[in-house]
Design a protein around this motif. Structure first.
Motif, PDB file in Angstrom:
ATOM      1  N   ILE A 288      29.237  26.999 -18.012  1.00  0.00           N
ATOM      2  CA  ILE A 288      29.233  25.548 -17.855  1.00  0.00           C
ATOM      3  C   ILE A 288      30.643  25.070 -17.545  1.00  0.00           C
ATOM      4  O   ILE A 288      31.619  25.783 -17.814  1.00  0.00           O
ATOM      5  CB  ILE A 288      28.691  24.832 -19.112  1.00  0.00           C
ATOM      6  CG1 ILE A 288      29.581  25.103 -20.327  1.00  0.00           C
ATOM      7  CG2 ILE A 288      27.250  25.258 -19.379  1.00  0.00           C
ATOM      8  CD1 ILE A 288      29.142  24.308 -21.558  1.00  0.00           C
ATOM      9  N   PRO A 289      30.763  23.888 -16.977  1.00  0.00           N
ATOM     10  CA  PRO A 289      32.063  23.427 -16.494  1.00  0.00           C
ATOM     11  C   PRO A 289      33.183  23.453 -17.527  1.00  0.00           C
ATOM     12  O   PRO A 289      34.328  23.690 -17.171  1.00  0.00           O
ATOM     13  CB  PRO A 289      31.773  21.990 -16.046  1.00  0.00           C
ATOM     14  CG  PRO A 289      30.319  21.972 -15.726  1.00  0.00           C
ATOM     15  CD  PRO A 289      29.674  22.957 -16.657  1.00  0.00           C
ATOM     16  N   VAL A 290      32.856  23.219 -18.788  1.00  0.00           N
ATOM     17  CA  VAL A 290      33.932  23.197 -19.779  1.00  0.00           C
ATOM     18  C   VAL A 290      34.200  24.550 -20.417  1.00  0.00           C
ATOM     19  O   VAL A 290      35.099  24.670 -21.249  1.00  0.00           O
ATOM     20  CB  VAL A 290      33.657  22.165 -20.907  1.00  0.00           C
ATOM     21  CG1 VAL A 290      33.553  20.762 -20.324  1.00  0.00           C
ATOM     22  CG2 VAL A 290      32.428  22.534 -21.694  1.00  0.00           C
ATOM     23  N   TYR A 293      37.626  25.764 -21.005  1.00  0.00           N
ATOM     24  CA  TYR A 293      38.555  24.878 -21.701  1.00  0.00           C
ATOM     25  C   TYR A 293      38.264  24.688 -23.170  1.00  0.00           C
ATOM     26  O   TYR A 293      38.963  23.961 -23.853  1.00  0.00           O
ATOM     27  CB  TYR A 293      38.605  23.522 -20.977  1.00  0.00           C
ATOM     28  CG  TYR A 293      39.123  23.705 -19.581  1.00  0.00           C
ATOM     29  CD1 TYR A 293      40.486  23.666 -19.320  1.00  0.00           C
ATOM     30  CD2 TYR A 293      38.253  23.988 -18.531  1.00  0.00           C
ATOM     31  CE1 TYR A 293      40.974  23.887 -18.049  1.00  0.00           C
ATOM     32  CE2 TYR A 293      38.729  24.214 -17.257  1.00  0.00           C
ATOM     33  CZ  TYR A 293      40.093  24.167 -17.017  1.00  0.00           C
ATOM     34  OH  TYR A 293      40.578  24.396 -15.772  1.00  0.00           O
ATOM     35  N   VAL A 294      37.199  25.282 -23.653  1.00  0.00           N
ATOM     36  CA  VAL A 294      36.950  25.182 -25.083  1.00  0.00           C
ATOM     37  C   VAL A 294      37.826  26.215 -25.783  1.00  0.00           C
ATOM     38  O   VAL A 294      38.507  27.004 -25.139  1.00  0.00           O
ATOM     39  CB  VAL A 294      35.460  25.410 -25.418  1.00  0.00           C
ATOM     40  CG1 VAL A 294      34.615  24.298 -24.824  1.00  0.00           C
ATOM     41  CG2 VAL A 294      34.998  26.770 -24.912  1.00  0.00           C
ATOM     42  N   PRO A 297      38.576  29.946 -24.874  1.00  0.00           N
ATOM     43  CA  PRO A 297      37.861  29.949 -23.595  1.00  0.00           C
ATOM     44  C   PRO A 297      36.774  31.015 -23.614  1.00  0.00           C
ATOM     45  O   PRO A 297      36.990  32.114 -24.113  1.00  0.00           O
ATOM     46  CB  PRO A 297      38.961  30.277 -22.595  1.00  0.00           C
ATOM     47  CG  PRO A 297      40.187  29.725 -23.224  1.00  0.00           C
ATOM     48  CD  PRO A 297      40.025  29.983 -24.699  1.00  0.00           C
ATOM     49  N   GLY A 366      43.057  32.654 -21.030  1.00  0.00           N
ATOM     50  CA  GLY A 366      43.688  31.928 -22.107  1.00  0.00           C
ATOM     51  C   GLY A 366      44.006  30.503 -21.714  1.00  0.00           C
ATOM     52  O   GLY A 366      43.136  29.653 -21.728  1.00  0.00           O
ATOM     53  N   PRO A 367      45.218  30.262 -21.326  1.00  0.00           N
ATOM     54  CA  PRO A 367      45.601  28.896 -21.063  1.00  0.00           C
ATOM     55  C   PRO A 367      45.308  28.429 -19.641  1.00  0.00           C
ATOM     56  O   PRO A 367      44.735  27.389 -19.441  1.00  0.00           O
ATOM     57  CB  PRO A 367      47.104  28.915 -21.302  1.00  0.00           C
ATOM     58  CG  PRO A 367      47.499  30.370 -21.411  1.00  0.00           C
ATOM     59  CD  PRO A 367      46.299  31.207 -21.246  1.00  0.00           C
ATOM     60  N   ALA A 368      45.665  29.243 -18.691  1.00  0.00           N
ATOM     61  CA  ALA A 368      45.645  28.753 -17.313  1.00  0.00           C
ATOM     62  C   ALA A 368      44.294  28.171 -16.932  1.00  0.00           C
ATOM     63  O   ALA A 368      43.262  28.647 -17.376  1.00  0.00           O
ATOM     64  CB  ALA A 368      45.999  29.883 -16.367  1.00  0.00           C
ATOM     65  N   PRO A 369      44.312  27.142 -16.112  1.00  0.00           N
ATOM     66  CA  PRO A 369      43.086  26.434 -15.746  1.00  0.00           C
ATOM     67  C   PRO A 369      41.924  27.295 -15.300  1.00  0.00           C
ATOM     68  O   PRO A 369      41.042  27.541 -16.097  1.00  0.00           O
ATOM     69  CB  PRO A 369      43.561  25.481 -14.661  1.00  0.00           C
ATOM     70  CG  PRO A 369      44.993  25.243 -14.986  1.00  0.00           C
ATOM     71  CD  PRO A 369      45.498  26.499 -15.622  1.00  0.00           C
TER      72      PRO A 369
END
Lengths: 379, 379
Positions: A288-290, A293-294, A297, A366-369
């Motif tokens: 899913i789109p998020v 970012y949860v 990740p 991890g962090p990167a978009p």
DNA sequence: ATGAAAGCGCTAACAA
DNA sequence: TTGTTAGCGCTTTCAT
């Protein structure tokens, strides 16, 4: 201009005879032009088009359907939920159908309607569709083959369901077995002794197939098969499952049938003091789109809804338009395992590499978009 | 049984004359029965229904449409995205339309198509719909009123857009202004000096309206209006915005135009060392299914998509069926501010209570599953 | 390459 | 309360 051109009796909209008169040809010729039939001279075609444009003519589809017996439309039966998977599939279907020039009619089965898809299908048949798409059917618990009971006289495409036996019916979709095995074996490869499964509601064929794939992956690798936990696709049900699983120290890896449940699950585990992925690894499903970012990740399985829809519709239209010909072959759309940070080796023993092709990247996602390492499924 | 009853010439399907013959009545009487017209004796009705059932008769909608000039169908123009808001709205529309007995035809505007909704609307008109729903239109950048340019001759319902001036056209939806103000003023009430806004793409009317509501809430309270940051609804764009905002110590509260962006934003802030809600409060929009389960659980605005859709369709159908009558009045659907854990007082100064009706519950939505305190919007 | 005539299966007046 | 007669606007044959 020549607007006054005697508009038909009642409704006022110009008809093909009006165009014919203005263009100085017969009505049939107008029909030919609008159907791209052969044997129309370039000059006549131009004149007809001009006349049509001048009058603001548009073909009456009801009349066309009545005369031809075909509606050039496809009906789709949906579940009427905004769940990401089904919704994405529908969007894919819309796009694909549009590309074919067919119109789309939609009905949804009343959620949880015990009568199942049958009434929805019949309402489409009443509307006169040339083909039917059933998206993500759920088991209505009746005896007998769905297709047999439906008694449809048009081709049917089933998206995300098990084989469906009718002449002129098709199934499209990614093999759920492959997807579930990919997830499960990835976790085993990380060194987990076994993998738990948080399943979707078992009335859904999609949920059942995923559970089946998970099960056979475990069995195929000689692992214990823990009891399935059944959720309802919601994050809330994932949370509830997480509370139960958190107390079981034997749980180090969970394959979840969709991302929403995975997110609920992770929250419950985290609250219970079990860290993800250090203590428990979680693989979701859908991307899913998020998901990226949860926290953490989410490692998840992604299926190409648009490809599935497009391919399915293409095959359906082929059958509609070439009833006698052999059906187009189905291809196997690609499945991606998106590696992010919700998975890792189990806490106790080190990961043992069994030489498989999916490597764990500890820092992935991890962090990167968009951070999405992709491993193609074995087919 | 009497199956053999001379099926029509070509297509084989029984027609109303066949039913009439079997029932021993005239064809027109069959028509009356199937249209629930008055003046049919109970006995005749029963016989007709029996005959129809026996023959497996089903009314031919193309013929009906041709003869009556009405299709009993409604067309909907969608964006073709699986975004939670638009998808939910469509599902609501499907359900609402079904309840009215109308059929639903769907087309989507090609994503980012510069031509906008016009071609989609015309394709629906070609199919012969009795009414049109345009869901979440985006600005195509042309001059003039959308409705005026479309030149439609059927009633139009616009969902989630600005006023639209055409006779026989309607707008439905929650007042975006109210929603955005509710969010913004809630944050101000918590003591934040101002509120930043992460907006959706400004081509969307919905995004614009939310930004406008936010702006006027700030202005109305005499606060500074920070520059708007524009995202594209995606969590990725929220993440990007978060990186920018994180470095600005003046940012203590952000109102985000949807939850996906809020989740991306929170991730970026957290990674940058700015805690949510201790350092920065975030309010989302939509209440997507996982909103209560992300970290921290998201305070967000929820609009009742199903109510909006249902009400809109009801009004649309009313116009279709009573062209002369006054349109039904629009009601104002309820807006909920769902209080969870992503919001709190600003870090430096204590919250000052300006005596408003929305109290902050510090523990709201923390762990418990549905944990959703609800505060009705002021209307 | 074009046209004429005959319906497709229903609803809409208007009778009876 | 029921039936009769005309179309609705197009696609089909079949001629030409």
């Amino acid at each position: 201009m020549t607007r006054g051109a005697r508009r038909g009796g009642s409704s006022g909209a110009p008809r093909s005879v009006d165009v014919a008169r203005v263009a100085g040809v017969s009505q049939k010729t107008v029909s030919r032009v609008f159907n791209d039939e052969p044997y129309v001279s370039a000059d006549v075609r131009r004149r007809v088009l001009e006349a049509a444009d001048e009058l603001g003519y548009r073909l009456n589809n009801a009349a066309r359907a009545l005369a031809s017996g075909r509606t050039r439309s496809i009906g789709v039966v949906t579940l009427g939920t905004a769940l990401y998977g089904p919704a994405s599939l529908i969007m894919g279907v819309e796009r694909a159908v549009r590309d074919t020039g067919y119109a789309l009619r939609v009905v949804n089965t009343m959620e949880g309607d015990p009568a199942g898809v049958a009434p929805a299908v019949h309402s489409l048949l009443d509307q006169g569709v040339d083909g039917i798409v059933i998206s993500e059917p759920i088991d209505d618990g009746r005896d007998g083959d769905l297709a047999a009971r439906l008694d449809v006289d048009v081709p049917v495409l089933v998206l995300g369901a098990p084989p469906f036996s009718t002449p002129r019916s098709l199934v499209a979709g990614v093999d759920a077995d492959v997807m579930a095995r990919t997830a499960t074996e990835y976790l085993l490869d990380l060194g987990h002794v076994t993998v738990h499964h948080l399943a979707g509601p078992q009335r859904w064929f999609a949920a059942r197939d995923r559970a089946q794939g998970w099960r056979s992956a475990l069995v195929g690798n000689g692992r214990a098969v823990p009891p399935v936990i059944e959720g309802d696709w919601s994050a809330a049900s994932g949370y509830a499952a997480g509370r139960r699983l958190a107390s079981d120290a034997g749980v180090t890896a969970v394959f979840t049938a969709n991302d929403d449940m995975a997110i609920g699950l992770i929250r419950a585990l985290t609250e219970a003091g079990r860290r993800v992925p250090e203590d428990v690894s979680v693989v979701g499903f859908d991307d899913i789109p998020v998901a990226a970012y949860v926290t953490p990740p989410l490692t998840t399985i992604r299926q190409p809804f648009d490809v599935v829809a497009q391919e399915g519709i293409k095959r359906l239209v082929h059958i509609i338009e070439n009833p006698q010909a052999d059906p187009l072959p189905a291809s196997e759309p690609p499945v991606d395992l998106i590696l992010r940070a919700s998975t890792g080796p189990p806490p106790t023993r080190p990961p043992r590499d069994r030489g498989r092709r999916i490597a764990h990247r500890p820092d992935a996602g991890g962090p990167a978009p968009p951070a999405q390492a992709t491993a193609p499924a074995q087919n």
